[in-house]
Design an enzyme around this catalytic site. Structure first.
Site, PDB file in Angstrom:
ATOM      1  N   GLU A 172       0.797  -1.233   0.000  1.00  0.00           N
ATOM      2  CA  GLU A 172       0.000   0.000   0.000  1.00  0.00           C
ATOM      3  C   GLU A 172       0.827   1.280   0.000  1.00  0.00           C
ATOM      4  O   GLU A 172       0.804   2.043   0.972  1.00  0.00           O
ATOM      5  CB  GLU A 172      -0.956   0.000   1.202  1.00  0.00           C
ATOM      6  CG  GLU A 172      -1.896  -1.183   1.232  1.00  0.00           C
ATOM      7  CD  GLU A 172      -2.961  -1.064   2.327  1.00  0.00           C
ATOM      8  OE1 GLU A 172      -2.810  -0.210   3.201  1.00  0.00           O
ATOM      9  OE2 GLU A 172      -3.926  -1.830   2.291  1.00  0.00           O
ATOM     10  N   GLU A 367      -5.386  -8.618   0.985  1.00  0.00           N
ATOM     11  CA  GLU A 367      -6.055  -8.277   2.241  1.00  0.00           C
ATOM     12  C   GLU A 367      -7.517  -7.979   1.952  1.00  0.00           C
ATOM     13  O   GLU A 367      -7.843  -7.298   0.973  1.00  0.00           O
ATOM     14  CB  GLU A 367      -5.482  -7.010   2.919  1.00  0.00           C
ATOM     15  CG  GLU A 367      -4.098  -7.151   3.483  1.00  0.00           C
ATOM     16  CD  GLU A 367      -3.584  -5.853   4.113  1.00  0.00           C
ATOM     17  OE1 GLU A 367      -4.405  -5.003   4.530  1.00  0.00           O
ATOM     18  OE2 GLU A 367      -2.356  -5.699   4.177  1.00  0.00           O
TER      19      GLU A 367
HETATM   20  C1  PNW Z   1      -4.361  -1.697   5.554  1.00  0.00           C
HETATM   21  N1  PNW Z   1      -7.537   3.832   4.402  1.00  0.00           N
HETATM   22  O1  PNW Z   1      -4.292  -0.359   5.928  1.00  0.00           O
HETATM   23  C2  PNW Z   1      -3.045  -2.286   5.973  1.00  0.00           C
HETATM   24  O2  PNW Z   1      -2.368  -2.976   4.958  1.00  0.00           O
HETATM   25  C3  PNW Z   1      -3.110  -3.090   7.221  1.00  0.00           C
HETATM   26  O3  PNW Z   1      -1.858  -3.061   7.858  1.00  0.00           O
HETATM   27  C4  PNW Z   1      -4.228  -2.600   8.108  1.00  0.00           C
HETATM   28  O4  PNW Z   1      -4.242  -3.223   9.361  1.00  0.00           O
HETATM   29  C5  PNW Z   1      -5.531  -2.838   7.364  1.00  0.00           C
HETATM   30  O5  PNW Z   1      -5.513  -2.243   6.085  1.00  0.00           O
HETATM   31  C6  PNW Z   1      -6.770  -2.346   8.103  1.00  0.00           C
HETATM   32  O6  PNW Z   1      -6.708  -0.954   8.286  1.00  0.00           O
HETATM   33  C7  PNW Z   1      -5.145   0.622   5.507  1.00  0.00           C
HETATM   34  O7  PNW Z   1      -7.591   4.832   5.136  1.00  0.00           O
HETATM   35  C8  PNW Z   1      -5.199   1.749   6.290  1.00  0.00           C
HETATM   36  O8  PNW Z   1      -8.182   3.784   3.333  1.00  0.00           O
HETATM   37  C9  PNW Z   1      -5.985   2.817   5.917  1.00  0.00           C
HETATM   38  C10 PNW Z   1      -6.727   2.744   4.753  1.00  0.00           C
HETATM   39  C11 PNW Z   1      -6.686   1.602   3.957  1.00  0.00           C
HETATM   40  C12 PNW Z   1      -5.883   0.542   4.345  1.00  0.00           C
END
Ligand code: PNW
Length: 461
Positions: A172, A367
């Protein structure tokens, strides 16, 4: 329902991967053990108010000391793939220089433990834990960090590629660049907009440099890719400002990564949007050739989709700086504990649009999952019907995308267990296994048993 499940199982191809994912800082703990140095997340967790409840990853799930038992849990669930990340500050403590033998030894043992149990290890090289020393010299907005990342990647690749078949460079990059350097919501907590765009380019450059070097050094056929968090950006209406707002969001969230990776150039509309803001990506000769080095698999992380409008609340279509408005408005769907709307059809639309815009690129869902308010009974069991329903609807969305022609090779649930949910600390639980942070006891939730059953039935069909 059982018949609905039978239908979705029938919609998934033979050989489809079933697995779970985690990341190093979110589960390992042991932050000052065996030569590990601080990452930007160790530093950021000390900033007052940065993390809910003042939580840190110091102990997390203590996975560093409980790894064999955690691998046994994956085995018990009958899943075939485990995606984990390597902590850069364990393997190369100062962000440069030789490998730290004690640090890489942990991942060496983890890979062996997985292989003994017949679980396929899937390595993510960077899931956000940049060595603090590299942030001190500028972090991702600085070009040198891309070269440091490629060097680090080779240390890990040299140590594990005899046994690991599947490699993800970055998890990401949108989160690293935008949450970390533009919005100040993740480590290192900076709010520097042009610097964040430089970070986007240098992350992609690091991916390209590492991909080319790993490919050259590969002892045999390995699969290399990158993981993106992507979503469908729906326009609120067919009016020109709303359509423009959705185009802009899709450009900054999806195409600014995928176009250079697959087509070898940044999208012209995005470059024009940035130019209108006075921002230019720091592209040098040869960068886009590196960034578009062929990959074998695209990792897709999906949580939610959003609707965009080009109108401010007062009806204006430009802000005080003269820039077009692009803001989200609710789709009016039920939400998870993250306040993220539950939009499985956005998952289908996303996967079909990637298949259309970037044909020939196999995808794996690296994921997908949800946080809800879990209530454990006295034995620690959580009857998480809401999380289970989220898995059902999103797996059905994957099956529907496959039916519409998308090439999707597997599904990895986020996450193996409850863990450190970044700025939300331990309050938000994404695990299919409950973690009691007092005792570190692990208890599979109903959703874990559900995924176990689906995987087993799919394999047996
Ligand atoms: C992902 N957003 O993070 C990460 O890959 C993980 O480490 C995390 O635990 C999981 O999703 C759940 O949050 C994100 O704001 C964090 O759109 C923020 C966003 C998307 C993914």
């Amino acid at each position: 329902s059982v018949s609905g499940d039978a239908e979705l199982i029938a919609g998934l191809p033979a050989g489809f991967r079933w697995g779970v994912a985690t990341s190093a800082y979110q589960i390992e703990g042991a932050v000052a053990v065996d030569g590990r140095t601080p990452s930007i997340w160790d530093t950021y967790c000390r900033v007052p108010g940065a993390i809910d409840n003042g939580d840190t990853g110091d102990i997390a799930c203590d996975h560093y000391h409980r790894m064999p038992a955690d691998v046994a849990l994956i085995k018990d669930l009958g899943l075939d793939t485990y995606r984990f990340s390597v902590a850069w500050p364990r393997v190369q403590p100062r962000g440069k220089g030789p490998v730290n033998p004690a640090g890489i030894a942990f991942y060496d043992r983890l890979v062996d433990e997985l292989l003994v149990h017949g679980i396929d290890p899937w390595v993510t090289l960077y899931h956000w834990d940049l060595p603090q020393e590299l942030e001190d010299t500028g972090g991702w907005p600085v070009r040198d960090t891309a070269y440091r990342f490629a060097d680090y990647s080779m240390l890990v690749f040299d140590a594990l590629s005899d046994r690991v078949d599947t490699w993800t460079t970055l998890n990401e990059p949108w989160c690293s660049a935008m949450l970390g350097y533009a919005y100040g919501a993740h480590a290192p907590g900076r709010r520097e907009y042009p610097a964040a765009l430089a970070a986007v380019h240098h992350l992609l450059l690091g991916h390209g440099l590492a991909t080319v070097r790993m490919r050259e050094a590969a002892p045999r056929k390995v699969d290399i890719g990158i993981t993106l968090n992507v979503a469908t950006a729906y326009p609120a209406s067919s009016s020109e400002p709303d359509v423009e707002a959705a185009r802009h969001a899709d450009g900054m969230g999806r195409r600014i990564y995928l176009d250079p990776l697959v087509h070898g150039h940044y999208p012209a509309d995005v470059v024009a949007d940035l130019a209108a803001e006075g921002v230019e990506l720091p592209v040098e000769d040869g960068d886009l050739e590196l960034i578009s080095a062929p990959i074998d698999v695209l990792g897709v992380n999906y949580y939610f989709s959003q609707k965009f409008t080009g109108y401010a609340e007062d009806g204006r279509t430009v802000d005080d700086a003269g820039q077009p408005i692009s803001r989200t408005i609710p789709l009016d769907k039920p939400r998870t504990a993250m306040d993220w709307e539950i939009v499985p059809e956005g998952f289908t639309d996303l996967l079909v649009s990637i298949a259309r815009d970037y044909p020939g690129l196999p995808m794996v869902i690296t994921e997908n999952g949800s946080a809800f308010e879990d209530h454990a009974d006295a034995s620690g069991f959580v009857a998480d019907t809401d999380r289970t329903a989220y898995f059902t609807s999103h797996l059905a969305a994957v099956a529907e995308a496959i039916r519409q022609g998308a090439d999707i090779r597997g599904y990895l649930a986020w996450s193996l267990m409850d863990n450190f949910e970044w700025a939300y600390g331990y309050a938000k639980r994404f695990g299919i296994i409950r973690v009691d942070y007092e005792t570190q006891a692990r208890t599979p939730k109903q959703s874990a048993l559900y995924l176990k059953d689906l995987a087993q039935r799919h394999r047996g069909q």
